[in-house]
Design a protein around this motif. Structure first.
Motif, PDB file in Angstrom:
ATOM      1  N   LEU A  16      39.326  34.924  39.644  1.00 29.24           N
ATOM      2  CA  LEU A  16      40.022  35.632  38.570  1.00 29.24           C
ATOM      3  C   LEU A  16      39.098  35.748  37.365  1.00 29.24           C
ATOM      4  O   LEU A  16      38.381  34.800  37.025  1.00 29.24           O
ATOM      5  N   THR A  17      39.143  36.900  36.718  1.00 30.89           N
ATOM      6  CA  THR A  17      38.374  37.060  35.487  1.00 30.89           C
ATOM      7  C   THR A  17      39.131  36.394  34.340  1.00 30.89           C
ATOM      8  O   THR A  17      40.346  36.179  34.416  1.00 30.89           O
ATOM      9  N   ALA A  18      38.411  36.104  33.288  1.00 31.39           N
ATOM     10  CA  ALA A  18      39.043  35.541  32.094  1.00 31.39           C
ATOM     11  C   ALA A  18      40.056  36.529  31.535  1.00 31.39           C
ATOM     12  O   ALA A  18      41.104  36.131  31.013  1.00 31.39           O
ATOM     13  N   GLU A  19      39.780  37.806  31.648  1.00 30.30           N
ATOM     14  CA  GLU A  19      40.695  38.849  31.162  1.00 30.30           C
ATOM     15  C   GLU A  19      42.027  38.803  31.910  1.00 30.30           C
ATOM     16  O   GLU A  19      43.095  38.874  31.303  1.00 30.30           O
ATOM     17  N   ILE A  20      41.982  38.663  33.224  1.00 27.43           N
ATOM     18  CA  ILE A  20      43.218  38.605  34.024  1.00 27.43           C
ATOM     19  C   ILE A  20      44.022  37.365  33.667  1.00 27.43           C
ATOM     20  O   ILE A  20      45.238  37.436  33.476  1.00 27.43           O
ATOM     21  N   VAL A  21      43.360  36.219  33.562  1.00 27.98           N
ATOM     22  CA  VAL A  21      44.065  34.979  33.209  1.00 27.98           C
ATOM     23  C   VAL A  21      44.662  35.106  31.809  1.00 27.98           C
ATOM     24  O   VAL A  21      45.802  34.701  31.570  1.00 27.98           O
ATOM     25  N   ALA A  22      43.916  35.696  30.896  1.00 28.67           N
ATOM     26  CA  ALA A  22      44.413  35.891  29.538  1.00 28.67           C
ATOM     27  C   ALA A  22      45.669  36.757  29.535  1.00 28.67           C
ATOM     28  O   ALA A  22      46.653  36.433  28.860  1.00 28.67           O
ATOM     29  N   GLN A  23      45.661  37.830  30.293  1.00 29.86           N
ATOM     30  CA  GLN A  23      46.833  38.705  30.369  1.00 29.86           C
ATOM     31  C   GLN A  23      48.033  37.948  30.921  1.00 29.86           C
ATOM     32  O   GLN A  23      49.135  38.039  30.384  1.00 29.86           O
ATOM     33  N   ARG A  24      47.826  37.204  31.991  1.00 28.17           N
ATOM     34  CA  ARG A  24      48.915  36.438  32.607  1.00 28.17           C
ATOM     35  C   ARG A  24      49.454  35.359  31.674  1.00 28.17           C
ATOM     36  O   ARG A  24      50.639  35.030  31.717  1.00 28.17           O
ATOM     37  N   ALA A  25      48.575  34.798  30.848  1.00 27.23           N
ATOM     38  CA  ALA A  25      48.965  33.711  29.953  1.00 27.23           C
ATOM     39  C   ALA A  25      49.435  34.216  28.585  1.00 27.23           C
ATOM     40  O   ALA A  25      49.868  33.422  27.753  1.00 27.23           O
ATOM     41  N   GLY A  26      49.318  35.504  28.355  1.00 26.47           N
ATOM     42  CA  GLY A  26      49.736  36.056  27.074  1.00 26.47           C
ATOM     43  C   GLY A  26      48.814  35.684  25.928  1.00 26.47           C
ATOM     44  O   GLY A  26      49.249  35.443  24.809  1.00 26.47           O
ATOM     45  N   THR A  27      47.525  35.646  26.216  1.00 26.70           N
ATOM     46  CA  THR A  27      46.542  35.296  25.199  1.00 26.70           C
ATOM     47  C   THR A  27      45.354  36.243  25.310  1.00 26.70           C
ATOM     48  O   THR A  27      45.460  37.298  25.927  1.00 26.70           O
ATOM     49  N   THR A  28      44.236  35.893  24.721  1.00 24.39           N
ATOM     50  CA  THR A  28      43.060  36.758  24.742  1.00 24.39           C
ATOM     51  C   THR A  28      41.944  36.149  25.578  1.00 24.39           C
ATOM     52  O   THR A  28      41.927  34.938  25.830  1.00 24.39           O
ATOM     53  N   ARG A  29      41.011  36.993  25.966  1.00 22.73           N
ATOM     54  CA  ARG A  29      39.840  36.538  26.715  1.00 22.73           C
ATOM     55  C   ARG A  29      39.033  35.548  25.871  1.00 22.73           C
ATOM     56  O   ARG A  29      38.497  34.565  26.383  1.00 22.73           O
ATOM     57  N   GLN A  30      38.994  35.778  24.555  1.00 18.99           N
ATOM     58  CA  GLN A  30      38.264  34.880  23.665  1.00 18.99           C
ATOM     59  C   GLN A  30      38.899  33.485  23.663  1.00 18.99           C
ATOM     60  O   GLN A  30      38.189  32.478  23.614  1.00 18.99           O
ATOM     61  N   THR A  31      40.228  33.427  23.729  1.00 22.93           N
ATOM     62  CA  THR A  31      40.905  32.128  23.771  1.00 22.93           C
ATOM     63  C   THR A  31      40.616  31.413  25.082  1.00 22.93           C
ATOM     64  O   THR A  31      40.424  30.193  25.101  1.00 22.93           O
ATOM     65  N   ILE A  32      40.557  32.155  26.180  1.00 17.63           N
ATOM     66  CA  ILE A  32      40.185  31.543  27.469  1.00 17.63           C
ATOM     67  C   ILE A  32      38.792  30.941  27.356  1.00 17.63           C
ATOM     68  O   ILE A  32      38.554  29.810  27.813  1.00 17.63           O
ATOM     69  N   ALA A  33      37.873  31.647  26.715  1.00 18.97           N
ATOM     70  CA  ALA A  33      36.511  31.129  26.526  1.00 18.97           C
ATOM     71  C   ALA A  33      36.538  29.855  25.681  1.00 18.97           C
ATOM     72  O   ALA A  33      35.811  28.894  25.972  1.00 18.97           O
ATOM     73  N   LYS A  34      37.386  29.826  24.657  1.00 21.18           N
ATOM     74  CA  LYS A  34      37.503  28.627  23.818  1.00 21.18           C
ATOM     75  C   LYS A  34      38.042  27.453  24.628  1.00 21.18           C
ATOM     76  O   LYS A  34      37.562  26.319  24.496  1.00 21.18           O
ATOM     77  N   ILE A  35      39.044  27.711  25.450  1.00 20.18           N
ATOM     78  CA  ILE A  35      39.611  26.652  26.298  1.00 20.18           C
ATOM     79  C   ILE A  35      38.550  26.110  27.236  1.00 20.18           C
ATOM     80  O   ILE A  35      38.366  24.898  27.357  1.00 20.18           O
ATOM     81  N   GLU A  36      37.836  27.013  27.893  1.00 18.18           N
ATOM     82  CA  GLU A  36      36.836  26.595  28.872  1.00 18.18           C
ATOM     83  C   GLU A  36      35.657  25.872  28.230  1.00 18.18           C
ATOM     84  O   GLU A  36      35.003  25.064  28.877  1.00 18.18           O
TER      85      GLU A  36
END
Length: 85
Positions: A16-36
């Motif tokens: 899964l791309t960070a973009e897809i996970v972000a969409q599913r989680a209701g957040t942004t790709r940048q937030t996924i990067a911060k989490i990771e």
């Protein structure tokens, strides 16, 4: 390995791309990067949403509470009152 590292590995294993996970989680790709990357400023609710989006919350509500169970068995009072004086 940190929680962020584990989330990244789980995302990559699922291809899964960070973009897809972000969409599913209701957040942004940048937030996924911060989490990771382990950024401590990310709210715990966002972590939960990402874990849910990755399907990693099995058993989340199954809380083992031996202390609470023992307290119930001990028949403790419902309320404690302070004595004035």
């Amino acid at each position: 390995m940190t929680l962020g590292d584990n989330i990244r590995v789980a995302r990559l294993r699922r291809k899964l791309t960070a973009e897809i996970v972000a969409q599913r989680a209701g957040t942004t790709r940048q937030t996924i990067a911060k989490i990771e990357s382990g950024n401590p400023a990310v709210k715990i609710g966002t972590y939960v949403a990402v874990l849910q989006a990755l399907g990693l919350l099995k058993g989340w509500g199954d809380i083992d509470d031996p202390v609470g169970e023992q307290m119930a068995l001990d028949d403790l009072p419902q309320r404690a009152r302070l004595k004035n004086g």
